[in-house]
Design an enzyme around this catalytic site. Sequence first.
Site, mmCIF file in Angstrom:
data_model
loop_
_atom_site.group_PDB
_atom_site.id
_atom_site.type_symbol
_atom_site.label_atom_id
_atom_site.label_comp_id
_atom_site.label_asym_id
_atom_site.label_seq_id
_atom_site.Cartn_x
_atom_site.Cartn_y
_atom_site.Cartn_z
ATOM 1 N N GLU A 265 0.887 -1.175 0.000
ATOM 2 C CA GLU A 265 0.000 0.000 0.000
ATOM 3 C C GLU A 265 0.915 1.213 0.000
ATOM 4 O O GLU A 265 1.587 1.489 0.994
ATOM 5 C CB GLU A 265 -0.919 0.001 1.227
ATOM 6 C CG GLU A 265 -1.884 -1.163 1.292
ATOM 7 C CD GLU A 265 -2.925 -1.181 0.180
ATOM 8 O OE1 GLU A 265 -3.051 -0.189 -0.551
ATOM 9 O OE2 GLU A 265 -3.599 -2.216 0.034
ATOM 10 N N CYS A 299 -2.359 9.357 2.889
ATOM 11 C CA CYS A 299 -2.082 8.781 1.569
ATOM 12 C C CYS A 299 -3.254 8.976 0.618
ATOM 13 O O CYS A 299 -3.064 9.093 -0.573
ATOM 14 C CB CYS A 299 -1.751 7.303 1.709
ATOM 15 S SG CYS A 299 -3.021 6.386 2.583
#
Length: 494
Positions: A265, A299
Site C-alpha cells: 500500500e 495517503c
Amino acid sequence: MGDTTLETGVLAGDGRMLIGGELQGTASGAVFDVVHPANEQVVGQAVDGTVDDMARAVEAARRAFDGTDWSRDVEFRHHCLSQLHAALENNTERLRRILVTEVGCPVTVTGSQIESPIEEVRHWAAYGRDFDYVVHTGLHDTPMGPARRQLHYEPVGVVGAITPWNVPFYLNIAETMPALMAGNTVVLKPAQLTPWSGTELGRIVAEETDIPAGVFNVVSSNANDVGAALSADPCVDMITFTGSTATGRAVLAAGAPTVKKTLLELGGKSAHVVLEDADFTSALPIAAMMACVMSGQSCVLPSRILLPRSRYDEGLEILKVSMENFPIGDPWTPGIMQGPQISEQQRQKVLELIRSGIESGARLITGGGIPENLPVGYYTEPTLLADVDPDSRVAQEEIFGPVLTVTPYDTEDEAIEIANNTIYGLSGEVSSADVDRALAVAKRIRTGNVSINAKSHFGINSPFGGTGQSGLGYRNGAEGYREYLSIKTIGLPE
Ligand code: NAD
C-alpha cells in the site's frame, strides 16, 4: 524506559523490542530519541535494533510457525485476539497519548486512529473464526475420470509487516491482525519516527495475552537496513508493507530472489474532480478540511483539485476562506484539527515543493510558510496554490502537507485526463449534483477507490488498495483477509 508524564500530556511509550516472547533491548544497549513534533523536545527513547535482532525475530517467528499449533488452532487464535482486544481497550487512553506524542496528531481526531483499529482486532477475531477454510467445489470432469476438489485456505507462513509513521497504530493493527488471525506468525517493523505505537503493541501482547512466544515480534530501529533485512530474509514468506512508492519498489525487489508474496500500500496523488453543477459550499470546505486535518499526511488525500473554469474564482475563494480559518495549533488542545508536520525534515520537504510550484508558475493564494503564531513545533500554514501546471513537480509528487493544488479545466474529458495524469492510483473524489454523472466520471478515473460527494469508500468491510504505482493487493474486506492465506487445491476420488 518507564513512563514520563510531562505537563503537556506527552507520554513516553515502552521502547523495548519483543523477540521470541521476551521484551528486550539490543546487545549494545543502543537507543534512539523520539521527538514530540509540537514542542520539538526529545520525550524518550526506543531500542535501536539491528539486522542481527531482525534475524533473531524472524527465526523466532519461523520456529513458532513450524513448531506450534498456532497455524492450525483457530479457536485458540480467536481466544488470543479477543484477549488482545480487551487489553487494548484497557490501554486506550495510554495508546492515544503515545500516538499524539509521537505523531503530533490532534487529540480531537484520534478516534479513527485508536478506537477504530482496536475495534478491528475484534472484527478480525470473529471474521477469522467464522471463515470457511475448506471449500468443496464439487465434481470435475478430468481425462482420468471424475474428481472431487477441495480448496484449503492455509496461512502463508512468516509475515514481515513494515509500517509508516503517518497513522502508525492503525497500520500496525491493520497489517498484523488479519495476518495473525489467518494463522501466520508476524515480525513487525514500525517506522523510525513512531516506534512506540509498535513497541507498546508488543508490550501488551507479551504482558496481557496468551499469544505464544515468537508468534508476534516487534523490532524497532532507527536504520532503514533493518526493514530491508526483513524484506530480503529467505525465511520470511510474505511482506505486508505500507509506505512510500520508492521504498515499496525496494521491498518488491528485495523479495524477488525468494519470490515472496508482497502486499504493498503505497503513495498517492489523488484528484478531486469538481463538476460544474456541484454544490461548492458543501464540497470545497470538506476538501480543505481533508487537506489540513492530518497536516496533509494522508495517503488518500485528494490534493489535486480540478475546478471548472466557469466557476474557478468562486471555488478558489471558498477554498481560501476554509483554509485560512482552519483550527491549527497545539494537538493537545480540544477542537484543534491540524497539528504540526511530524518532523522538520518533512516540513522542509513540504515547503520546498510549495516553492517549486510557485517557480513553475503556480499562484500562491494563501499560506506557503510557517505560521507566525506557532514558531515552535513543525507547523505549516494551510496552503492553496492556483493555476497549477498538471505536469509540474507539485502536481506530480506526493506532498504530504496541508497543501491543495488547483487546476482549471474546460471539459469533463479534460478533467478526467488531468486526474489520470499520474503514476499513482490510490483514491479520488468526484463532486456533482447529479450522482449518475459523478459515477460515470468515477468509473473513468484509474484508481482503486473513489468517493462521490464526500461519501467514504473506506471501511473494514470494503477492499482498499491502489492501482498503478500505489500498490499491489488489498486490505480490508474478504479480499484483505485472503491476502494472508494461500490456497491448496486438492483433488480426491469421487
Ligand atoms: P517510507 O517508505 O519512508 O517508510 C515506510 C517504512 O519502510 C518504515 O518503517 C521504514 O523504516 C521502512 N523502510 C525504509 N527503507 C526500507 C527498505 N529499504 N526496505 C524495507 N523497509 C524500509 O514511508 P513513510 O515516510 O514512513 O510514510 C509515508 C508514505 O506512506 C507516504 O508515501 C504515504 O502515501 C504512504 N502511505 C500509504 C498508505 C496506503 O494505504 N496506501 C497509508 C499510509 C501511508
